[in-house]
Every structure is written in structure tokens, then in C-alpha cells.
Design an enzyme around this catalytic site. Structure first.
Site, mmCIF file in Angstrom:
data_model
loop_
_atom_site.group_PDB
_atom_site.id
_atom_site.type_symbol
_atom_site.label_atom_id
_atom_site.label_comp_id
_atom_site.label_asym_id
_atom_site.label_seq_id
_atom_site.Cartn_x
_atom_site.Cartn_y
_atom_site.Cartn_z
ATOM 1 N N HIS A 1 -0.022 20.274 -32.754
ATOM 2 C CA HIS A 1 -1.155 20.396 -33.717
ATOM 3 C C HIS A 1 -1.221 18.724 -34.373
ATOM 4 C CE1 HIS A 1 -1.202 25.176 -33.323
ATOM 5 N NE2 HIS A 1 -1.637 24.463 -32.173
HETATM 6 C C1 LIG Z 1 -0.305 21.465 -24.576
HETATM 7 C C2 LIG Z 1 -0.858 22.010 -25.754
HETATM 8 C C3 LIG Z 1 -1.641 23.197 -25.979
HETATM 9 C C4 LIG Z 1 -2.626 23.522 -27.006
HETATM 10 N N1 LIG Z 1 -2.865 24.967 -27.090
HETATM 11 C C5 LIG Z 1 -3.608 25.187 -28.170
HETATM 12 C C6 LIG Z 1 -4.106 26.463 -28.272
HETATM 13 O O1 LIG Z 1 -3.746 27.332 -27.553
HETATM 14 N N2 LIG Z 1 -5.074 26.900 -29.146
HETATM 15 C C7 LIG Z 1 -5.400 25.805 -30.008
HETATM 16 O O2 LIG Z 1 -6.177 26.042 -30.981
HETATM 17 N N3 LIG Z 1 -5.098 24.602 -30.049
HETATM 18 C C8 LIG Z 1 -4.137 24.080 -29.028
HETATM 19 N N4 LIG Z 1 -3.738 23.164 -28.996
HETATM 20 C C9 LIG Z 1 -4.262 22.104 -29.853
HETATM 21 C C10 LIG Z 1 -5.741 21.499 -29.451
HETATM 22 O O3 LIG Z 1 -5.699 21.176 -28.171
HETATM 23 C C11 LIG Z 1 -5.998 20.198 -30.189
HETATM 24 O O4 LIG Z 1 -5.976 20.358 -31.653
HETATM 25 C C12 LIG Z 1 -7.361 19.648 -29.953
HETATM 26 O O5 LIG Z 1 -7.733 19.646 -28.724
HETATM 27 C C13 LIG Z 1 -7.657 18.416 -30.739
HETATM 28 O O6 LIG Z 1 -8.874 18.008 -30.237
HETATM 29 P P1 LIG Z 1 -9.363 16.553 -30.325
HETATM 30 O O7 LIG Z 1 -10.779 16.183 -30.121
HETATM 31 O O8 LIG Z 1 -8.830 15.735 -31.621
HETATM 32 O O9 LIG Z 1 -8.625 15.787 -29.444
HETATM 33 P P2 LIG Z 1 -8.274 16.036 -27.693
HETATM 34 O O10 LIG Z 1 -8.829 17.160 -27.373
HETATM 35 O O11 LIG Z 1 -6.565 15.451 -27.479
HETATM 36 O O12 LIG Z 1 -9.383 14.816 -27.094
HETATM 37 C C14 LIG Z 1 -9.180 13.259 -27.167
HETATM 38 C C15 LIG Z 1 -9.748 12.909 -25.870
HETATM 39 O O13 LIG Z 1 -9.813 11.485 -25.965
HETATM 40 C C16 LIG Z 1 -9.427 11.106 -24.675
HETATM 41 N N5 LIG Z 1 -8.758 9.612 -24.920
HETATM 42 C C17 LIG Z 1 -7.662 9.464 -25.613
HETATM 43 N N6 LIG Z 1 -7.531 7.896 -25.769
HETATM 44 C C18 LIG Z 1 -8.603 7.537 -25.040
HETATM 45 C C19 LIG Z 1 -8.996 6.043 -24.673
HETATM 46 N N7 LIG Z 1 -8.152 4.949 -25.031
HETATM 47 N N8 LIG Z 1 -9.965 5.730 -23.816
HETATM 48 C C20 LIG Z 1 -10.824 7.101 -23.289
HETATM 49 N N9 LIG Z 1 -10.462 8.092 -23.716
HETATM 50 C C21 LIG Z 1 -9.378 8.590 -24.566
HETATM 51 C C22 LIG Z 1 -8.160 12.038 -24.429
HETATM 52 O O14 LIG Z 1 -8.054 11.694 -22.728
HETATM 53 C C23 LIG Z 1 -8.902 13.386 -24.541
HETATM 54 O O15 LIG Z 1 -9.859 13.836 -23.498
HETATM 55 C C24 LIG Z 1 -2.880 22.532 -27.874
HETATM 56 C C25 LIG Z 1 -2.615 21.375 -27.685
HETATM 57 C C26 LIG Z 1 -1.600 20.796 -26.452
HETATM 58 C C27 LIG Z 1 -1.347 19.401 -26.401
#
Ligand SMILES: Cc1cc2nc3c(=O)[nH]c(=O)nc-3n(C[C@H](O)[C@H](O)[C@H](O)COP(=O)(O)OP(=O)(O)OC[C@H]3O[C@@H](n4cnc5c(N)ncnc54)[C@H](O)[C@@H]3O)c2cc1C
Length: 362
Positions: A302
Site C-alpha cells: 500500500h
Molecule cells: C499484489 C497487490 C495486491 C493488492 N491487493 C489489494 C487489495 O486486496 N485491496 C486493496 O484495496 N488494495 C490492494 N492493493 C493496493 C492497490 O492495488 C493500490 O493501492 C491501487 O492499485 C493504487 O492505484 P493507483 O492508481 O495509484 O496505481 P496502479 O493501480 O498501480 O496504477 C498505475 C498504472 O500506471 C501504469 N504505469 C506505471 N508507469 C507507467 C509508465 N511509465 N507508462 C505507462 N503506464 C505506466 C501501471 O502499469 C499501472 O497500470 C494491492 C496491491 C498489490 C501490488
């Protein structure tokens, strides 16, 4: 611990069945919920398999991005501006690669600073905690990992969208005040009806009678940071989690360990626990506990805070998610958290996206 019928209701305190982002027994991701239904929309061009390298600017105004697709450099011109949503690790990386960050760090990698913003990549917060495996004297869901049971479970899910594969793997969550004087729950627990182990670098579910108890602290005070390793956008950043830097966080994990022991020794669950794997016997004392906590504490996936919003001059973003010092550039993902939340971060990240769509005028 009180029973809580709705973890996402008025209070999250207590023990509850977990809730997941699922629909008809199938995981329903942000992609499924928000983007897929809009794919035919003429206002949306969807491009995948593309790595963003840098934001393009005219002066300090974001006017597009440069990216790599199939080994070729491509640029995308912005109609209104750029909204960065690459997550807590990559959003700060892209800002730094674009010249927004700590000038000294940027110059070290040959990047010309555009906006001085020393907190880009700093303020990294995680939920530190322990994965504890319990050896049980009853059959657990590990038994589903045998070939015959595995096929049965898979068939139940494929044909009926029911059974073990249709629910969150951590079936029970709990939020607890480890001291009644606390205003808010300071600990979170995930309880899994199975256990997994690392074997030759890979995680496997062995045919043993295991369950897993995870405990983490909710509001960490320790802060880590990220640093660029190079100006190559494909090079991973260096991550310094510094999980137990603050003594209060160590004390929190210690209270968590005490509660894991309590849960594992209290009937009815406790009467089925044979032992807690790798956890020192309480009689070994505080030194053994400290060594175990320092060796075994891990981040709970997280990460937040690396492009934090705030009203102070060092905040990377203003409260309306604009990058301070740049124009037409916003960040909308888990990196914007000014402090950590109590609980898993997916729903909150989705709400940040929802809120961003209110704040950013089309
Ligand atoms: C293994 C795992 C299990 C989890 N399980 C849970 C759960 O059960 N419940 C829960 O509430 N939370 C869970 N989490 C946490 C949750 O997934 C994250 O808090 C959430 O996805 C964050 O969202 P975000 O939009 O900040 O980033 P992300 O979901 O990481 O999205 C970022 C996106 O940007 C893309 N990206 C990155 N760099 C680049 C680039 N240079 N060019 C193009 N694209 C790029 C990535 O590929 C990704 O698709 C988990 C996390 C992990 C890693």
C-alpha cells in the site's frame, strides 16, 4: 473484538467478512468498471503497451507526453492538459524524468530542473506488518491445492461463479484498538483460510494444514523515499521503505504480534492452532521478539504519499491535485495521499480518480 456487519459502514472497528471489488463472483477491476464500457466513445483513444517517458512542456505548461511503443518513440499532444496516474512508484519517477523534483538529484542524472519540488518521491508511507503462518490441527483451504480438489474448485467457479475462488482470499478482516484509550483502531488484520510459502524463489500453496494471520499498523509515522537510479525511464527507481524508522511504528507492530498470539491461543480458533511458524515462543523474551519483528516486518503493498497534496509550500500538489509550479498538469492516484489511511488502498485510489474528474474541467 466486536462483530462488524459492514466494514465499509459507519465504523470499521471490529471483525467482518471481507468485501471485494467483485461482480457476479468475478474480480471487477477499475479497467472493467470505468474504461471498458467507454471504449467506443469517440472522445477516448485507448493505447496500451506504451511506457510514458516524459511529460512535454512549453515553458511550464504541460502540452503532451513522449512515450515508447513497440520500441519506437511516440508523442501525444494534450488537448487540455496531462493527468498522471502511474501510481505511487511511477508517478514521481515520471515527474522527476520531466524535470520536476529535487534539483540536486535531477542534475546528478543529467536532467535539467524545470520545477523545484523537493518532496517529489519523498513522504513514502506503507502499512508495515507481519505475515504469520499458523499450523492447524484441522484441514484448511490448502487442501484445495491438490489436483482433484483444484479442478473441482475451478469448475465450481467457472460454471457457477461460486465457492472459494469467488470470494476475497482474505475472507475475514478486523480493525482493532489495541489499547481502549485509542480513538481509532490502530491495527488491521487479514485472516486467510490457507497459507503459502516461498520455495526456490516462488510462492506455492503446500499440502499442509495452514492458515495465515496478517497484522499491520494503520497510521505509520515512518517515511521512506524513492530516488532515480538513472534518467532511463525503463530503469526501476530505488525504493527506501524505512518501515520501522519511527519507534512508535515498532511498538505498533509489537502490539500486533501480541494480538496475533492472543487470537491464536483463544478458542475456538485457538484450539485448532498447533503453533505459529517462525514466531518466537513468548518465553524467549523481548529481545527475541524484537529480532523477529525487525527481520519479518514487510510492507503490505500500500505505498502512498510520494506526490502528496497539501497547502504548504513543499507539497508536490495543491489540494485540487495540480502539480505546484506547473500548468495544466495533475496527478490522480495513490501517490497524492498526504497521510496514510486505515485500510487497503484500492477503493480510496478509485475515489481519488472520481474526485479528480470533478476537479479537472473537461
Ligand atoms: C499484489 C497487490 C495486491 C493488492 N491487493 C489489494 C487489495 O486486496 N485491496 C486493496 O484495496 N488494495 C490492494 N492493493 C493496493 C492497490 O492495488 C493500490 O493501492 C491501487 O492499485 C493504487 O492505484 P493507483 O492508481 O495509484 O496505481 P496502479 O493501480 O498501480 O496504477 C498505475 C498504472 O500506471 C501504469 N504505469 C506505471 N508507469 C507507467 C509508465 N511509465 N507508462 C505507462 N503506464 C505506466 C501501471 O502499469 C499501472 O497500470 C494491492 C496491491 C498489490 C501490488
Amino acid at each position: 473484538m466486536p462483530l462488524n456487519p459492514d466494514l465499509n459502514g459507519a465504523s470499521h472497528e471490529g471483525v467482518a467478512w471481507n468485501q471485494g471489488s467483485t461482480r457476479e463472483g468475478k474480480r471487477h477491476s477499475a479497467w472493467e468498471a470505468f474504461i471498458k464500457p467507454k471504449l467506443g466513445n469517440p472522445d477516448l483513444t485507448f493505447v496500451d503497451g506504451t511506457i510514458v517517458e516524459t511529460i512535454l512542456f512549453e515553458g511550464r505548461r504541460a502540452v503532451g507526453i513522449r512515450a515508447i511503443k513497440d520500441g519506437t518513440r511516440v508523442t501525444f499532444k494534450a488537448r487540455k492538459g496531462v493527468v498522471l496516474s502511474a501510481g505511487s512508484i511511477n508517478s514521481p519517477q515520471i515527474l522527476m524524468l520531466s524535470g520536476i523534483g529535487d534539483p540536486a538529484q535531477l542534475k546528478r542524472h543529467g536532467i535539467e530542473p524545470l520545477v523545484e519540488s523537493p518532496d517529489v518521491g519523498r513522504n513514502l508511507m506503507e502499512h508495515p506488518g507481519l505475515y504469520v503462518l499458523a499450523e492447524m490441527n484441522v484441514t484448511t483451504a490448502n487442501s484445495l491445492a491438490t489436483p482433484i480438489n483444484g479442478v473441482k474448485t475451478l469448475a465450481e467457479w467457472v460454471f457457477r461463479r461460486k465457492g472459494f475462488m469467488s470470494v476475497p482470499t482474505a475472507q475475514v478482516l478486523a480493525f482493532l484498538k489495541s489499547d481502549p484509550s485509542f480513538e481509532e483502531p490502530d491495527l488491521q488484520f487479514h485472516l486467510f483460510p490457507f497459507g503459502w510459502v516461498k520455495k526456490k524463489g516462488r510462492y506455492t500453496v503446500p499440502n499442509r494444514k495452514l492458515t495465515t494471520i496478517l497484522v499491520n499498523i494503520n497510521h505509520p509515522k515512518s517515511m521512506g523515499h524513492l530516488e532515480l537510479r538513472s534518467k532511463d525511464p525503463l530503469a526501476p527507481v530505488a525504493i527506501y521503505p524505512r518501515l520501522l524508522d519511527h519507534p512508535d511504528d515498532f511498538d505498533g507492530v509489537k502490539r500486533g504480534l501480541a494480538w496475533v498470539r492472543k487470537i491464536a491461543s483463544t478458542a475456538p480458533f485457538g484450539s485448532q492452532v498447533m503453533n505459529l511458524i517462525d514466531v518466537p515462543d513468548p518465553s524467549a523474551g523481548a529481545v527475541a521478539d524484537e529480532a523477529y519483528i525487525r527481520k519479518s516486518t514487510v510492507p503490505f503493498l500500500h505505498p502512498v504519499g510520494t506526490c502528496r497534496m497539501g497547502i504548504d509550500a513543499r507539497a508536490v500538489l495543491t489540494p485540487d491535485l495540480k502539480v505546484r509550479g506547473a500548468d495544466n498538469l495533475w496527478v490522480a492516484d495513490a501517490s497524492i495521499f498526504p497521510r496514510h489511511i486505515a485500510g487497503n488502498t484500492n477503493a480510496t485510489s478509485i475515489m481519488i480518480g472520481e474526485r479528480a474528474s470533478d476537479l479537472i474541467e473537461p
